[in-house]
Design a protein around this motif. Sequence first.
Motif, PDB file in Angstrom:
ATOM      1  N   THR A   1       0.825  -1.210   0.000  1.00  0.00           N
ATOM      2  CA  THR A   1       0.000   0.000   0.000  1.00  0.00           C
ATOM      3  C   THR A   1       0.858   1.259   0.000  1.00  0.00           C
ATOM      4  OG1 THR A   1      -0.197  -0.197   2.422  1.00  0.00           O
ATOM      5  CG2 THR A   1      -2.009  -1.076   1.080  1.00  0.00           C
ATOM      6  N   TYR A   2       2.169   1.138   0.273  1.00  0.00           N
ATOM      7  CA  TYR A   2       3.098   2.268   0.140  1.00  0.00           C
ATOM      8  C   TYR A   2       3.245   2.722  -1.307  1.00  0.00           C
ATOM      9  CZ  TYR A   2       5.653   2.255   4.682  1.00  0.00           C
ATOM     10  OH  TYR A   2       6.037   2.376   5.976  1.00  0.00           O
ATOM     11  N   THR A   3       3.095   1.805  -2.252  1.00  0.00           N
ATOM     12  CA  THR A   3       3.532   2.038  -3.624  1.00  0.00           C
ATOM     13  C   THR A   3       2.944   3.284  -4.277  1.00  0.00           C
ATOM     14  OG1 THR A   3       3.997  -0.309  -3.905  1.00  0.00           O
ATOM     15  CG2 THR A   3       3.688   0.972  -5.919  1.00  0.00           C
ATOM     16  N   PRO A   4       1.662   3.625  -4.069  1.00  0.00           N
ATOM     17  CA  PRO A   4       1.172   4.867  -4.691  1.00  0.00           C
ATOM     18  C   PRO A   4       1.923   6.116  -4.254  1.00  0.00           C
ATOM     19  CG  PRO A   4      -0.667   3.454  -4.113  1.00  0.00           C
ATOM     20  CD  PRO A   4       0.545   2.831  -3.498  1.00  0.00           C
ATOM     21  N   GLU A   5       2.458   6.122  -3.032  1.00  0.00           N
ATOM     22  CA  GLU A   5       3.312   7.237  -2.617  1.00  0.00           C
ATOM     23  C   GLU A   5       4.534   7.316  -3.518  1.00  0.00           C
ATOM     24  OE1 GLU A   5       5.722  10.073  -0.763  1.00  0.00           O
ATOM     25  OE2 GLU A   5       3.576   9.762  -0.441  1.00  0.00           O
ATOM     26  N   LEU A   6       5.139   6.179  -3.778  1.00  0.00           N
ATOM     27  CA  LEU A   6       6.315   6.115  -4.641  1.00  0.00           C
ATOM     28  C   LEU A   6       5.962   6.524  -6.069  1.00  0.00           C
ATOM     29  CD1 LEU A   6       9.310   5.247  -4.544  1.00  0.00           C
ATOM     30  CD2 LEU A   6       8.560   2.943  -5.141  1.00  0.00           C
ATOM     31  N   VAL A   7       4.862   6.005  -6.572  1.00  0.00           N
ATOM     32  CA  VAL A   7       4.438   6.304  -7.946  1.00  0.00           C
ATOM     33  C   VAL A   7       4.140   7.792  -8.112  1.00  0.00           C
ATOM     34  CG1 VAL A   7       2.642   5.866  -9.674  1.00  0.00           C
ATOM     35  CG2 VAL A   7       3.573   3.966  -8.325  1.00  0.00           C
TER      36      VAL A   7
ATOM     37  N   LEU B   1       6.154  -3.312 -11.261  1.00  0.00           N
ATOM     38  CA  LEU B   1       5.770  -3.652  -9.890  1.00  0.00           C
ATOM     39  C   LEU B   1       5.708  -5.163  -9.781  1.00  0.00           C
ATOM     40  CD1 LEU B   1       2.862  -1.064  -9.394  1.00  0.00           C
ATOM     41  CD2 LEU B   1       5.329  -0.734  -9.038  1.00  0.00           C
ATOM     42  N   VAL B   2       6.533  -5.720  -8.886  1.00  0.00           N
ATOM     43  CA  VAL B   2       6.615  -7.170  -8.710  1.00  0.00           C
ATOM     44  C   VAL B   2       6.062  -7.535  -7.347  1.00  0.00           C
ATOM     45  CG1 VAL B   2       8.136  -9.177  -8.622  1.00  0.00           C
ATOM     46  CG2 VAL B   2       8.680  -7.268 -10.148  1.00  0.00           C
ATOM     47  N   ASP B   3       5.157  -8.519  -7.322  1.00  0.00           N
ATOM     48  CA  ASP B   3       4.612  -8.959  -6.035  1.00  0.00           C
ATOM     49  C   ASP B   3       3.924 -10.297  -6.235  1.00  0.00           C
ATOM     50  OD1 ASP B   3       2.912  -9.043  -3.509  1.00  0.00           O
ATOM     51  OD2 ASP B   3       3.845  -7.079  -3.283  1.00  0.00           O
ATOM     52  N   PRO B   4       4.083 -11.237  -5.281  1.00  0.00           N
ATOM     53  CA  PRO B   4       3.402 -12.530  -5.426  1.00  0.00           C
ATOM     54  C   PRO B   4       1.911 -12.460  -5.140  1.00  0.00           C
ATOM     55  CG  PRO B   4       4.620 -12.455  -3.359  1.00  0.00           C
ATOM     56  CD  PRO B   4       4.972 -11.211  -4.106  1.00  0.00           C
ATOM     57  N   ALA B   5       1.464 -11.380  -4.474  1.00  0.00           N
ATOM     58  CA  ALA B   5       0.039 -11.241  -4.142  1.00  0.00           C
ATOM     59  C   ALA B   5      -0.678 -10.609  -5.331  1.00  0.00           C
ATOM     60  CB  ALA B   5      -0.130 -10.394  -2.889  1.00  0.00           C
TER      61      ALA B   5
ATOM     62  N   GLU C   1      -3.779 -10.275  -6.414  1.00  0.00           N
ATOM     63  CA  GLU C   1      -4.962  -9.417  -6.282  1.00  0.00           C
ATOM     64  C   GLU C   1      -4.566  -8.022  -5.823  1.00  0.00           C
ATOM     65  OE1 GLU C   1      -9.294  -9.373  -3.973  1.00  0.00           O
ATOM     66  OE2 GLU C   1      -8.029 -11.159  -3.917  1.00  0.00           O
ATOM     67  N   ARG C   2      -3.730  -7.946  -4.800  1.00  0.00           N
ATOM     68  CA  ARG C   2      -3.241  -6.635  -4.335  1.00  0.00           C
ATOM     69  C   ARG C   2      -2.478  -5.929  -5.447  1.00  0.00           C
ATOM     70  NH1 ARG C   2      -1.834  -6.070   1.642  1.00  0.00           N
ATOM     71  NH2 ARG C   2      -0.290  -4.611   0.835  1.00  0.00           N
ATOM     72  N   LEU C   3      -1.656  -6.678  -6.155  1.00  0.00           N
ATOM     73  CA  LEU C   3      -0.819  -6.096  -7.190  1.00  0.00           C
ATOM     74  C   LEU C   3      -1.657  -5.421  -8.274  1.00  0.00           C
ATOM     75  CD1 LEU C   3       2.060  -5.695  -8.256  1.00  0.00           C
ATOM     76  CD2 LEU C   3       1.855  -7.900  -9.407  1.00  0.00           C
ATOM     77  N   GLU C   4      -2.740  -6.053  -8.662  1.00  0.00           N
ATOM     78  CA  GLU C   4      -3.578  -5.462  -9.709  1.00  0.00           C
ATOM     79  C   GLU C   4      -4.275  -4.192  -9.228  1.00  0.00           C
ATOM     80  OE1 GLU C   4      -3.564  -6.063 -12.946  1.00  0.00           O
ATOM     81  OE2 GLU C   4      -1.908  -7.337 -12.295  1.00  0.00           O
ATOM     82  N   LEU C   5      -4.684  -4.172  -7.950  1.00  0.00           N
ATOM     83  CA  LEU C   5      -5.305  -2.961  -7.402  1.00  0.00           C
ATOM     84  C   LEU C   5      -4.304  -1.811  -7.387  1.00  0.00           C
ATOM     85  CD1 LEU C   5      -7.293  -4.450  -4.374  1.00  0.00           C
ATOM     86  CD2 LEU C   5      -8.239  -3.615  -6.529  1.00  0.00           C
ATOM     87  N   VAL C   6      -3.102  -2.092  -6.887  1.00  0.00           N
ATOM     88  CA  VAL C   6      -2.079  -1.058  -6.810  1.00  0.00           C
ATOM     89  C   VAL C   6      -1.614  -0.650  -8.210  1.00  0.00           C
ATOM     90  CG1 VAL C   6       0.265  -0.549  -6.017  1.00  0.00           C
ATOM     91  CG2 VAL C   6      -1.311  -1.788  -4.525  1.00  0.00           C
ATOM     92  N   GLY C   7      -1.440  -1.638  -9.082  1.00  0.00           N
ATOM     93  CA  GLY C   7      -1.005  -1.337 -10.445  1.00  0.00           C
ATOM     94  C   GLY C   7      -2.005  -0.484 -11.199  1.00  0.00           C
ATOM     95  N   GLY C   8      -3.284  -0.771 -11.003  1.00  0.00           N
ATOM     96  CA  GLY C   8      -4.311   0.034 -11.663  1.00  0.00           C
ATOM     97  C   GLY C   8      -4.252   1.482 -11.228  1.00  0.00           C
ATOM     98  N   LEU C   9      -4.112   1.706  -9.921  1.00  0.00           N
ATOM     99  CA  LEU C   9      -4.014   3.077  -9.432  1.00  0.00           C
ATOM    100  C   LEU C   9      -2.733   3.730  -9.947  1.00  0.00           C
ATOM    101  CD1 LEU C   9      -4.861   5.487  -7.744  1.00  0.00           C
ATOM    102  CD2 LEU C   9      -3.871   4.355  -5.727  1.00  0.00           C
TER     103      LEU C   9
ATOM    104  N   MET D   1     -10.006   1.538  -1.523  1.00  0.00           N
ATOM    105  CA  MET D   1      -9.927   2.793  -2.274  1.00  0.00           C
ATOM    106  C   MET D   1      -9.201   2.601  -3.600  1.00  0.00           C
ATOM    107  SD  MET D   1      -8.871   5.531   0.693  1.00  0.00           S
ATOM    108  CE  MET D   1      -9.974   5.979   2.023  1.00  0.00           C
ATOM    109  N   TYR D   2      -8.100   1.844  -3.567  1.00  0.00           N
ATOM    110  CA  TYR D   2      -7.311   1.653  -4.779  1.00  0.00           C
ATOM    111  C   TYR D   2      -8.119   0.957  -5.877  1.00  0.00           C
ATOM    112  CZ  TYR D   2      -3.195   2.641  -1.809  1.00  0.00           C
ATOM    113  OH  TYR D   2      -2.290   3.207  -0.957  1.00  0.00           O
TER     114      TYR D   2
END
Length: 421
Positions: free
Chosen positions: A11-17, A34-38, A40-48, A278-279
């Motif tokens: 959930t930190y990643t949008p700050e970085l982006v 963005l690399v992550d084994p999770a 579902e989370r990865l797609e939410l964060v990647g979309g944002l 939210m993401y």
Amino acid sequence: MKLTVVGGGSTYTPELVDGFARLRDTLPVEELVLVDPAAERLELVGGLARRIFAKQGHPGRVVTTSDLDQGVEGADAVLLQLRVGGQAAREQDETWPLECGCIGQETTGAGGLAKSLRTVPVVLDIAERVRNANPKAWIIDFTNPVGIVTRALLQAGHRSVGLCNVAIGFQRSFARLLGVTPADVHLDHVGLNHLTWETGVRLGGPEGENVLPKLIAEHGDSIIGGMGLPRALLDRLGAVPSYYLRYYYAHDEVVRELRTKPSRAAEVAAMERQLLEMYGDPALDEKPALLAKRGGAYYSEAAVDLAASLLGGGGSPYQVVNAYNKGTLPFLPDDAVIEVQAAVGPQGPAPLPVAEVDPLYAGLMANVTAYEELALEAALHGGRDRVFRALLAHPLVGQYAYADALTDLLIAHNREHLAWA
């Protein structure tokens, strides 16, 4: 330029982006992976992340993948921000040490050792795969405990620099109090990761006027306000300790507090659930205000600045980083990892000279450095006795009966992450 974030589903990643988008002239990222084994989370964060880039007119491409080797292939820099065991493991790190009357915290004390043991082997495996993909890639470590993890990377011969947001937070705060820009503020920042002091605040650069005495005199209450330490201590030190020093300077008080309130891990887990919801909103195209409460303030600015300097761009000439000591602090071994101001360029960080350190700080730094050496030995080679030795050496543990009991608790709570247990 290709940058890869391992732990990109955080959930930190949008700050970085957001930082990559705003500061694209400093760090012109063409491909962000963005690399992550999770998944579902990865797609939410990647979309944002894609929506943030689009809103701010960033031409770069955002790619998501669970394939580490694919993600790091051809990367110029790889940022590590992973948490082995997730928030569930953090919850344990913050609770079981309290059974022995010791601090429960994810980066220091017994909990910090547990995180080191889980993290170091995983990070070294990732780093080796980065080196195989591109031997010239820089590895920027934001994964805690940053000092121990960075030391592991450097000892294994990786091109690595450790990064923490404590210093940049102080820089921004002091700039506001002084009515100047952050670029005007140079910190005499000295210590180890999460064990640091601001011993000077200079205007204009390393040789500038030291206005720290004035800052403390005029704004001491504001500076110390959120740390849970008394103003009188700030006046007596004549330096500004990081908030992690409260675990040392007010240990028993902190233990009493931790025993009577929900853990920080529980708070963060609840916050993460909100953030991920939210993401997932396709209308959201900026980092939400709630993210500021998650922690990691100014992480993006620090990461962009460091990556730009390492990759030959326009980063700041001096930055606070975690790097080999190499004689900078003569009372510590050369291969200790310290957190100080450094000149950073494509060849890596070169720590600036540091004035003689007050024994009040040097003694604690030497103690914790010895613990970090023993902690890394335990992380690399395993074994109950190595864990016990590290705990016995830590100033927040120290007593053999506590070290013995905490060793058993640590192994019991982390067995699934310890190949030797």
